[in-house]
Design an enzyme around this catalytic site. Structure first.
Site, PDB file in Angstrom:
ATOM      1  N   GLU A 229       0.854  -1.202   0.000  1.00  0.00           N
ATOM      2  CA  GLU A 229       0.000   0.000   0.000  1.00  0.00           C
ATOM      3  C   GLU A 229       0.876   1.233   0.000  1.00  0.00           C
ATOM      4  OE1 GLU A 229      -2.106  -0.273   3.652  1.00  0.00           O
ATOM      5  OE2 GLU A 229      -3.341  -1.962   3.023  1.00  0.00           O
ATOM      6  N   LYS A 231       2.086   4.621   1.623  1.00  0.00           N
ATOM      7  CA  LYS A 231       2.095   5.149   2.990  1.00  0.00           C
ATOM      8  C   LYS A 231       1.888   6.645   2.895  1.00  0.00           C
ATOM      9  CE  LYS A 231       4.689   4.995   7.280  1.00  0.00           C
ATOM     10  NZ  LYS A 231       3.980   6.191   7.730  1.00  0.00           N
ATOM     11  N   ARG A 236      -2.780   8.887  10.896  1.00  0.00           N
ATOM     12  CA  ARG A 236      -3.389   7.560  10.962  1.00  0.00           C
ATOM     13  C   ARG A 236      -4.620   7.668  11.858  1.00  0.00           C
ATOM     14  NH1 ARG A 236      -1.104   2.315  11.778  1.00  0.00           N
ATOM     15  NH2 ARG A 236      -2.835   0.858  11.510  1.00  0.00           N
ATOM     16  N   ARG A 251      -4.380   8.300  15.998  1.00  0.00           N
ATOM     17  CA  ARG A 251      -3.523   7.256  16.539  1.00  0.00           C
ATOM     18  C   ARG A 251      -3.138   7.542  17.969  1.00  0.00           C
ATOM     19  NH1 ARG A 251       2.277   5.658  15.513  1.00  0.00           N
ATOM     20  NH2 ARG A 251       2.117   5.478  17.751  1.00  0.00           N
ATOM     21  N   GLU A 279      -6.093   6.784   6.714  1.00  0.00           N
ATOM     22  CA  GLU A 279      -5.257   7.967   6.888  1.00  0.00           C
ATOM     23  C   GLU A 279      -6.108   9.203   6.652  1.00  0.00           C
ATOM     24  OE1 GLU A 279      -1.960   7.039   7.316  1.00  0.00           O
ATOM     25  OE2 GLU A 279      -0.970   9.000   7.433  1.00  0.00           O
ATOM     26  N   LYS A 416       6.965  -0.974   7.284  1.00  0.00           N
ATOM     27  CA  LYS A 416       6.899   0.281   6.526  1.00  0.00           C
ATOM     28  C   LYS A 416       8.240   0.486   5.841  1.00  0.00           C
ATOM     29  CE  LYS A 416       7.521   2.928  10.786  1.00  0.00           C
ATOM     30  NZ  LYS A 416       6.808   3.785  11.735  1.00  0.00           N
TER      31      LYS A 416
END
Lengths: 547, 332
Positions: A229, A231, A236, A251, A279, A416
């Protein structure tokens, strides 16, 4: 307070995880629920409002101890921790009084303080000093100044309490997510094996990824086993619609729906019993605005029409955690993805737009489906990654197709892979002592680049060096101080460091007119003479291309 | 009367250097630590009870003359005497009198109790030159009895969990203070195991015993003794031994450091030991102030440590005439 202080000291003096867990278990086994609730809140990172400014406390301690204020400041400079400095300076208590319980201190002494008069604040603080020994004062000061860190993470505390009461850590972690009041009733419900925590608005603990430092070649299963995906560089968040309530959680586990009402409204279009992980971005036509724009929105409780027009918010979904009220986190990643795509079909997702990264938006809503990255193998992905900066993303998320949506940050199933950082060779200009473990070393550095004949500060960094390197640089700094400004030391401009960062942005706050995002030291460039360090001009060339 | 030279503090009237930095004709040595006692001078004067230790440091052949505490010795135009500093066994303050004018150089000293050293003697003088290793009010030492209680509890806990206890402190002074301080606990039958000592510590014990200092029974650490007493022993070793391969022969250990620096949490944590015990052989802030007050001195010089802060305090808050003295290379 005595029991909690003992726990603090036990946690503070050991580096062994099993000893920390044992100390926590002992505490939770013995403490009354009212105290345990507060201990749990504080140890899991609940932020307490700072009731008294540090400067005021320093004044009071100076008066109480009879030392001049400048001496208190010098001590603080050496110790590096305000709560500790003050505890070390205060004379021993003159009364034989015992401190009250933790919950009395939190609920009755500290809770009313933020709005109180200075004289009342001082009365409470003096009262505490009168009945506490040095360690208790240290803990009290930490609670009072709102900065409580003691070498245990939320996860460890959760694990210890779960073990003690005999429940699944994941269930406890979930119950601890979001807002809960530190009361004995809540505490009992938190640890009850069967109590349903009926709080419709609660998010799931965010599953986090580890950074992939080398390439993905070493990952198990090869490219076919992984879903890639984008980023995005936003916030988040989880978007929840349950029983008519719509909430957006950051987050940091704060409800941010009021700052982004359009997203909250859009959640109403989701079927009840839906939780999306995604996001939050500031979005203009076909791409994200820079993060600072989003921050402008974040700061406002009730955004007016002007800012909503200037900085429109969008939510891009990565994952589906709950559908029809059912927790889907144990399903494999690719199954959740299929359900997420099906959900967007139902919402009437449109053809992807024609942005640099095309996104399909749910009909008429600021809700999008974050697209998967299509690349033929790792090499193609690496090439694509090189262009990530221009595309306005931070890099990729690599998620194993069979991955559950886990708790915390276990290694292995989510990675990530961020864009290669930008770097500059910069000159050490100022140093300041660190905090906590690094309180007596100069670890916080300010760096500069050349602007003609002059060095202008461009950024600060305090991470990236090994302990050994820090000690070496610290020794050098002590011998090369040229000037002192409070705790800050100017040094001879001689040392060159390679500084990595994610982005350069314009800034009105720095003399250089630039600000670096996430700066960290890569290494000391002992091979580079100071006059070959980078210039402001070369730094300007790195300014983010993004709008 | 006492001036700073490249070779260290010098008393011209007596033609003698105090703890000289390089070889000189005549030296007065306050105590045996390496930054005070250096080889190569023609003649050393020291307190009698410290001579044994000095010989271990300067060699058996070193020309050391011991004089009892309090004995007045005329050197040139000066009368010089040594007085207990309480830092380690035989550590001395140097009192110099010239025509009614008295200077005192404290050397390193402490005022807290220590079963392995003489008790500090407060002296009156016109000018005091004091050490200032811990020259901030955050440094206040707890009662050593309480600290020994902590150490003893820690040893018992470790033994209960099958961990060897490794207690680190300087091999000269701190280590002997720890051993002598543990004597009542051992005699009382509380010790859960044997006390082992690192070779660097063991070597110095005879010089102490010769001066009548009593220690609990100890054995030197070796592969055999470490194996035999693994899990219950308390091992006294210099800090440099911690973190080396040497530790491995002790089996699972809990490491503690005994030092004044342990007063600060950050230092304690960075030391990466398991425990830090606040036990210093230097004077703390309150002790420094008491020494200055009791001396009645009008002029105070400070050396070692953060002298700037303490000097400013003494000048601004106490109205004293003050000066800084660099006695070590690198001191400012």
């Amino acid at each position: 307070m005595k029991r909690f202080t003992r726990l603090f000291m036990e946690l503070d003096r050991t580096t062994r995880t099993n000893e920390k867990v044992a100390a926590l278990r002992r505490y939770f086994a013995e403490a009354p629920a009212a105290d345990a609730a507060w201990a749990l809140a504080v140890l899991t990172g609940r932020r307490i409002r700072r009731a008294v400014p540090g400067a005021r406390l320093r004044e009071w301690v100076a008066e109480r101890s009879g030392y001049p204020l400048w001496l208190v400041e010098e001590c603080y400079d050496t110790v590096g921790d305000l709560a500790e400095t003050l505890a070390l300076l205060l004379p021993d208590p003159d009364t034989g009084a015992e401190p009250p319980s933790l919950h009395t201190i939190m609920d009755e002494w500290l809770a009313p303080l933020p709005g109180a008069e200075d004289s009342e604040k001082r009365r409470v603080v003096e009262r505490a000093w009168g009945c506490m020994d040095e360690s208790e004062r240290l803990v009290f000061h930490k609670l009072l100044t709102g900065g409580f860190r003691v070498g245990v993470g939320r996860k460890l505390v959760t694990r210890a309490l779960a073990q003690e009461v005999g429940m699944e850590p994941a269930i406890l972690a979930h119950r601890l997510t979001g807002r809960w009041a530190p009361t004995p009733e809540t505490y009992r419900r938190l640890i009850s094996p069967d109590a349903e925590m009926r709080d419709a608005g609660r998010p799931y603990p965010f599953f986090l990824a580890h950074p992939l430092s080398d390439g993905p070649e070493a990952l198990d299963g090869g490219p076919e086993a992984w879903m890639v995906e984008w980023k995005w560089d936003g916030i988040r968040a989880q978007l929840i619609h349950r029983d008519g309530e719509q909430l957006l959680w950051s987050r940091g586990e704060e409800v941010i729906t009021p700052a982004f009402p359009e997203i909250g409204e859009a959640a109403g279009a989701l079927p009840s019993g839906t939780v999306l992980d995604g996001e939050l971005l500031a979005w203009e036509s076909t791409g994200p605005l820079r993060f600072a724009e989003l921050q402008r929105r974040l700061g406002r409780k009730r955004p007016g029409p002007k800012i909503r027009r200037e900085v429109p918010a969008r939510f891009l979904a990565y994952d589906l955690l709950e559908a029809e009220g059912e927790d889907l986190r144990r399903l494999p990643q690719e199954a959740r993805r299929r359900l997420l795509e099906a959900l967007f079909e139902e919402l009437g997702v449109r053809e992807p737009d024609d942005g640099p990264i095309p996104v399909g938006w749910a009909g008429g809503l600021p809700l999008g489906l974050s697209p998967l990255v299509e690349a033929a193998g790792w090499e193609a992905l690496a090439e694509l990654r090189a262009s990530a900066r221009e595309l306005g993303v931070e890099g990729f998320m690599l998620k194993h197709r069979q991955a559950e949506y886990g708790v915390g940050r276990p290694r292995g199933s989510w990675w990530k892979w961020k864009v290669e950082p930008l770097t500059l060779d910069v000159v050490l200009l100022y140093a300041q002592k660190g905090h906590g473990r690094r309180a007596s070393l100069y670890t916080d550095y300010t760096f500069g680049v050349w602007d003609g004949e002059e060095l202008v500060p461009i950024g600060k960094a305090y991470s990236g060096l090994t302990d050994r390197e820090i000690r070496r640089v610290d020794t050098w700094i002590r011998r090369n101080i040229t000037e002192r400004f409070g705790p800050v030391r100017a040094v001879e401009p001689e040392l060159v460091f390679e500084l990595a960062f994610d982005q350069v942005r314009p800034s009105t706050r720095h003399k250089s007119g630039l600000a670096l995002r996430f700066p960290r030291m890569v290494r000391q460039r002992t091979d580079k003479p100071v006059d070959e360090a980078d210039t402001l001009e070369s730094a300007r060339r790195l300014l983010a291309e993004r709008p | 009367m006492v001036i700073r030279t490249d070779a260290g503090l010098y008393v011209p009237e007596a033609d003698v250097y105090v703890d000289p930095l390089r070889p000189v004709h005549r030296a007065v040595v306050t105590h045996g630590h390496a930054d005070h006692a250096r080889r190569g001078s023609d003649h050393y004067l020291a307190a009698s009870s410290g001579v044994g230790i000095l010989r271990k440091r300067l060699g058996d052949e070193a020309p050391i003359e011991g004089i009892p505490f309090g004995e007045r010795r005329t050197l040139g135009r000066a009368v010089l005497s040594l007085h207990p500093a309480g830092h380690i066994l035989g550590s001395a303050q140097v009192r110099i009198e010239v025509g009614g004018e008295v200077w005192v150089v404290t050397g390193d000293y402490k005022r807290t109790p220590d079963a392995s050293a003489e008790t500090f003697e407060p002296l009156r003088c016109h000018t005091l030159i004091s050490e200032c290793t811990f020259g901030l009010p955050i440094y206040r030492w707890p009662e050593p009895d309480g600290v020994f209680g902590e150490i003893e509890r820690w040893w018992v806990e470790n033994a209960a969990e099958g961990r060897t206890t490794l207690l680190c402190g300087y091999s000269l002074g701190k280590a002997q203070r720890l051993l002598a301080g543990l004597l009542p606990f051992v005699q009382g039958g509380g010790a859960p195991g044997t006390i082992l000592v690192h070779g660097a510590v063991d070597e110095l014990l005879p010089a102490y015993r010769a001066e009548g200092i009593a220690f609990p029974p100890t054995e030197r650490v070796s592969v055999e003794t470490a194996r035999e007493h693994r899990g219950t022993a308390l091992v006294v070793a210099p800090p440099s031994a911690a973190g080396t391969a040497w530790v491995r022969k002790l089996g699972p250990v809990s490491v503690g450091f005994a030092s004044g620096w342990m007063r600060i949490r950050g230092r304690r944590r960075r030391r990466s030991g398991d425990r830090g015990f606040v036990l210093s052989d230097h004077v703390d802030w309150d002790g420094l102030m008491a020494t200055i007050d009791e001396s009645g001195a009008e002029r105070v010089g400070l050396t070692h440590g953060q002298t700037g802060t303490a000097l400013r305090y003494l000048t601004e808050e106490r109205g004293l005439d003050t000066f800084a003295i660099a006695t070590r290379e690198g001191d400012t």
